[in-house]
Design a protein around this motif. Structure first.
Motif, PDB file in Angstrom:
ATOM      1  N   ALA A   3       1.886  15.483  59.226  1.00 11.93           N
ATOM      2  CA  ALA A   3       1.403  16.531  60.248  1.00 11.93           C
ATOM      3  C   ALA A   3       1.430  16.249  61.177  1.00 11.93           C
ATOM      4  N   ALA A   4       1.373  15.952  62.221  1.00  9.87           N
ATOM      5  CA  ALA A   4       1.845  15.450  63.398  1.00  9.87           C
ATOM      6  C   ALA A   4       3.097  17.443  63.763  1.00  9.87           C
ATOM      7  N   ALA A   7       1.454  20.380  63.194  1.00  5.11           N
ATOM      8  CA  ALA A   7       0.300  20.671  64.057  1.00  5.11           C
ATOM      9  C   ALA A   7       0.214  20.604  65.724  1.00  5.11           C
ATOM     10  N   SER A   8       1.419  20.766  65.731  1.00  6.72           N
ATOM     11  CA  SER A   8       2.113  20.708  67.189  1.00  6.72           C
ATOM     12  C   SER A   8       0.755  19.865  68.452  1.00  6.72           C
ATOM     13  N   VAL A   9       0.505  18.560  67.793  1.00  7.65           N
ATOM     14  CA  VAL A   9       0.263  17.538  68.291  1.00  7.65           C
ATOM     15  C   VAL A   9       0.923  17.419  69.924  1.00  7.65           C
ATOM     16  N   HIS A  10       0.356  17.150  71.341  1.00  4.61           N
ATOM     17  CA  HIS A  10       0.805  17.175  72.683  1.00  4.61           C
ATOM     18  C   HIS A  10       0.742  14.815  72.655  1.00  4.61           C
ATOM     19  N   GLY A  11       0.818  14.305  71.853  1.00  4.21           N
ATOM     20  CA  GLY A  11       1.465  12.980  71.543  1.00  4.21           C
ATOM     21  C   GLY A  11       0.977  12.243  70.303  1.00  4.21           C
ATOM     22  N   VAL A  12       1.280  10.957  69.825  1.00  2.00           N
ATOM     23  CA  VAL A  12       2.391  10.585  68.852  1.00  2.00           C
ATOM     24  C   VAL A  12       2.513   9.177  69.303  1.00  2.00           C
ATOM     25  N   HIS A  13       1.322   8.263  68.509  1.00  4.55           N
ATOM     26  CA  HIS A  13       1.097   6.833  69.311  1.00  4.55           C
ATOM     27  C   HIS A  13       1.520   5.594  67.697  1.00  4.55           C
ATOM     28  N   PHE A  29      10.589  16.135  66.849  1.00  7.61           N
ATOM     29  CA  PHE A  29      10.183  17.737  67.098  1.00  7.61           C
ATOM     30  C   PHE A  29      10.667  18.005  67.786  1.00  7.61           C
ATOM     31  N   CYS A  32      10.907  20.006  72.062  1.00  5.90           N
ATOM     32  CA  CYS A  32       8.576  20.362  72.366  1.00  5.90           C
ATOM     33  C   CYS A  32       8.700  18.721  71.604  1.00  5.90           C
ATOM     34  N   PRO A  34       6.596  15.336  71.745  1.00  7.64           N
ATOM     35  CA  PRO A  34       5.083  14.982  71.981  1.00  7.64           C
ATOM     36  C   PRO A  34       5.704  13.745  73.189  1.00  7.64           C
TER      37      PRO A  34
END
Length: 101
Positions: A3-4, A7-13, A29, A32, A34
């Motif tokens: 999903a991340a 969604a092209s998220v800006h951060g992953v923890h 990713f 690009c 995050p």
């Protein structure tokens, strides 16, 4: 992670116990990627994370008892982030050292 990526998220923890997945997450990713961070609950864990996985940031602690960790009765305390930052500064250059939160 799927999903991340979509969604092209800006951060992953990434949880401390799953940080071995960081290289695979970066690959998924591609160019690009995050910001990718992980948790550390000791100085040794922080050094291992930076040496092995090169996260963009480290979230250090549990500093206080909280609702997010209801089963944790003994916490590392508020001095741990400073201890981690100091230890990383001695071992890594400013460029190599991730942000410590």
């Amino acid at each position: 992670v799927d999903a991340a990526v979509v969604a092209s998220v800006h951060g992953v923890h990434v949880k401390e116990s799953h940080r071995y997945l960081i290289p695979e997450i970066r690959k998924r990713f591609g160019i690009c990627a995050p910001l990718i961070g992980t948790s550390a609950h000791s100085v040794a864990s922080a050094i291992e994370a930076v040496t092995t996985y090169r996260p963009d940031y480290l979230f250090v602690g549990t500093c206080y008892v909280s609702a997010s960790h209801p089963d944790k009765h003994i916490v590392e305390g508020p001095s741990l982030p400073g201890q981690v930052s100091h230890a990383l500064s001695e071992k890594f250059t400013q460029r190599e050292k991730p942000v410590v939160l």
